[in-house]
Design a protein around this motif. Structure first.
Motif, mmCIF file in Angstrom:
data_model
loop_
_atom_site.group_PDB
_atom_site.id
_atom_site.type_symbol
_atom_site.label_atom_id
_atom_site.label_comp_id
_atom_site.label_asym_id
_atom_site.label_seq_id
_atom_site.Cartn_x
_atom_site.Cartn_y
_atom_site.Cartn_z
ATOM 1 N N LYS A 155 27.174 5.067 56.754
ATOM 2 C CA LYS A 155 26.844 5.925 58.064
ATOM 3 C C LYS A 155 25.530 5.776 58.483
ATOM 4 C CE LYS A 155 30.898 8.683 58.069
ATOM 5 N NZ LYS A 155 31.542 9.863 57.788
ATOM 6 N N ALA A 156 24.645 5.815 57.414
ATOM 7 C CA ALA A 156 23.042 5.944 57.507
ATOM 8 C C ALA A 156 22.478 4.443 57.721
ATOM 9 C CB ALA A 156 22.339 6.632 56.389
ATOM 10 N N VAL A 157 22.907 3.653 57.210
ATOM 11 C CA VAL A 157 22.332 2.403 57.048
ATOM 12 C C VAL A 157 23.212 0.860 57.639
ATOM 13 C CG1 VAL A 157 21.011 0.552 55.764
ATOM 14 C CG2 VAL A 157 21.177 2.793 55.138
ATOM 15 N N PRO A 158 23.266 0.920 59.028
ATOM 16 C CA PRO A 158 24.121 -0.159 59.368
ATOM 17 C C PRO A 158 23.801 -1.477 58.668
ATOM 18 C CG PRO A 158 22.737 0.844 61.114
ATOM 19 C CD PRO A 158 22.256 1.405 59.867
ATOM 20 N N GLY A 159 24.747 -2.312 58.602
ATOM 21 C CA GLY A 159 24.511 -3.935 58.212
ATOM 22 C C GLY A 159 24.356 -3.707 56.773
ATOM 23 N N LEU A 160 24.631 -2.672 56.044
ATOM 24 C CA LEU A 160 24.447 -2.756 54.691
ATOM 25 C C LEU A 160 25.415 -3.748 54.102
ATOM 26 C CD1 LEU A 160 23.061 -1.492 52.002
ATOM 27 C CD2 LEU A 160 24.747 -0.006 52.080
ATOM 28 N N ALA A 161 26.763 -3.727 54.589
ATOM 29 C CA ALA A 161 27.970 -4.643 53.963
ATOM 30 C C ALA A 161 27.599 -5.917 54.029
ATOM 31 C CB ALA A 161 29.057 -4.444 55.191
ATOM 32 N N GLY A 162 26.693 -6.431 54.863
ATOM 33 C CA GLY A 162 26.290 -7.716 54.622
ATOM 34 C C GLY A 162 25.103 -7.985 53.847
#
Lengths: 233, 104
Positions: A155-162
């Motif tokens: 929720k806090a860091v968008p794009g972490l999944a990549g």
């Protein structure tokens, strides 16, 4: 060794696996939130399914709007390798009663399997249930906590999944397997399994994994037999 | 609601698979050849999980030194083989992987 010492030993021997599973738990939480799961559903999956790779696959299927039977079938095939683990540990579990077998089966992950199988094979399985309990609890709490961190970070860091944190799983499994490959039949098993997994990748429902596992085991056995025949001759 | 049904089904399937031999196979006694075959399960399964991710992280074969998954895997294997220290192998290879990915 006393039960408590065995529990501690199991947890301590799992330390590398805990480190390796941590980034994996984080991306699971991140991906699940990204796929639209609530925090509650994400953590329930980590608490009740407790099988990293199938959780990953399920979350991507859910995100893609797959039908329920497809998700279940995929979970089944992805986790089928655990039946091999279950069978491998059976000879060491002769003295365990059902009160032990059920929870230890529930907690049987790739990592705990690798740790306890190595221990039982090299040092025998006396008190093994306590040792496996220690590894299991450590892996379970670790997985849950890092899933929580993932939900929060997602929720806090968008794009972490990549970010490619999935390499942690590759590093962990490689580090477990590499020392075993000094023996030739194990090397043959690994080489055959790896080759089949690579060539058959993308088969539906991840059937490639089971196919590779079976071919690998057969290659190991064949290599062992050949070596025996050579000694006999 | 569907999500809870999904999770319940996944949980049930997974625990039944894991319990298969350990719980329901209590009376089973494997023949010697099968016990020996099962010794190769860790090497075969874990390698089958690793190889496609290391050699084809994006789905297509990538054997170039610019593939951080491949370089990281080779380093993890080499460190583990030479030192037999699993944690060291994981940390070193992960750090190198991160450096290759983010600095390179």
């Amino acid at each position: 060794m006393k039960p408590f010492a065995l529990v501690l030993a199991g947890a301590r021997d799992s330390l590398p696996m805990l480190v390796g599973a941590a980034p994996f738990g984080v991306i699971f939480g991140t991906l699940a939130v990204g796929a639209g799961l609530s925090a509650g559903a994400t953590l329930a999956m980590s608490a009740f399914v407790f099988a990293g790779s199938s959780q990953f696959v399920a979350v991507s299927l859910i995100g893609a709007g797959a039908a329920l039977p497809v998700i279940w079938l995929t979970t089944f095939v992805v986790n089928l390798r655990h039946a091999l683990y279950s069978a491998t540990l059976l000879p060491y579990a002769r003295d365990w009663n059902a009160r032990w077998r059920w929870p230890l089966a529930f907690w049987l992950t790739d990592e705990t399997f690798a740790v306890v199988e190595h221990r039982f094979r090299s040092q025998g399985a006396a008190g093994g249930q306590w040792y496996q309990l220690g590894s299991s609890l450590a892996m379970y709490l670790n997985w849950f906590l890092w899933s929580v961190v993932g939900v929060w970070l997602g929720k806090a860091v968008p794009g972490l999944a990549g970010w490619g944190l999935d390499f942690a799983m590759v590093a962990t499994f490689t580090a477990i397997v590499a020392p075993q490959l000094k023996k030739r039949p194990a090397l043959a098993a690994a080489a055959a399994a790896g080759a089949v997994a690579l060539l058959a990748r993308g088969l539906p429902y991840k059937l490639d994994l089971m196919l590779a596992a079976l071919v690998g085991v057969l290659a190991g056995v064949a290599c062992e037999k050949l070596a025996e025949r050579r000694v006999a001759a | 609601m569907t999500i809870w049904l999904t999770i319940a089904g996944m949980a049930l399937l997974t625990v039944l698979i894991r319990a298969s031999f350990l719980v329901f196979g209590q009376r089973l006694s494997f023949p010697a050849w099968l016990n020996r075959a099962l010794h190769y399960v860790p090497a075969a399964v874990l390698t089958a999980l690793v190889v496609p991710m290391a050699l084809a992280p994006q789905g297509t074969l990538d054997l170039s030194p610019a593939n951080p998954y491949l370089v990281g895997t080779l380093v993890a294997g080499a460190v583990a083989l030479l030192t037999r220290r699993t944690l060291l192998a994981i940390v070193v290879s992960f750090a190198l992987y991160g450096a290759l990915r983010w600095l390179g």
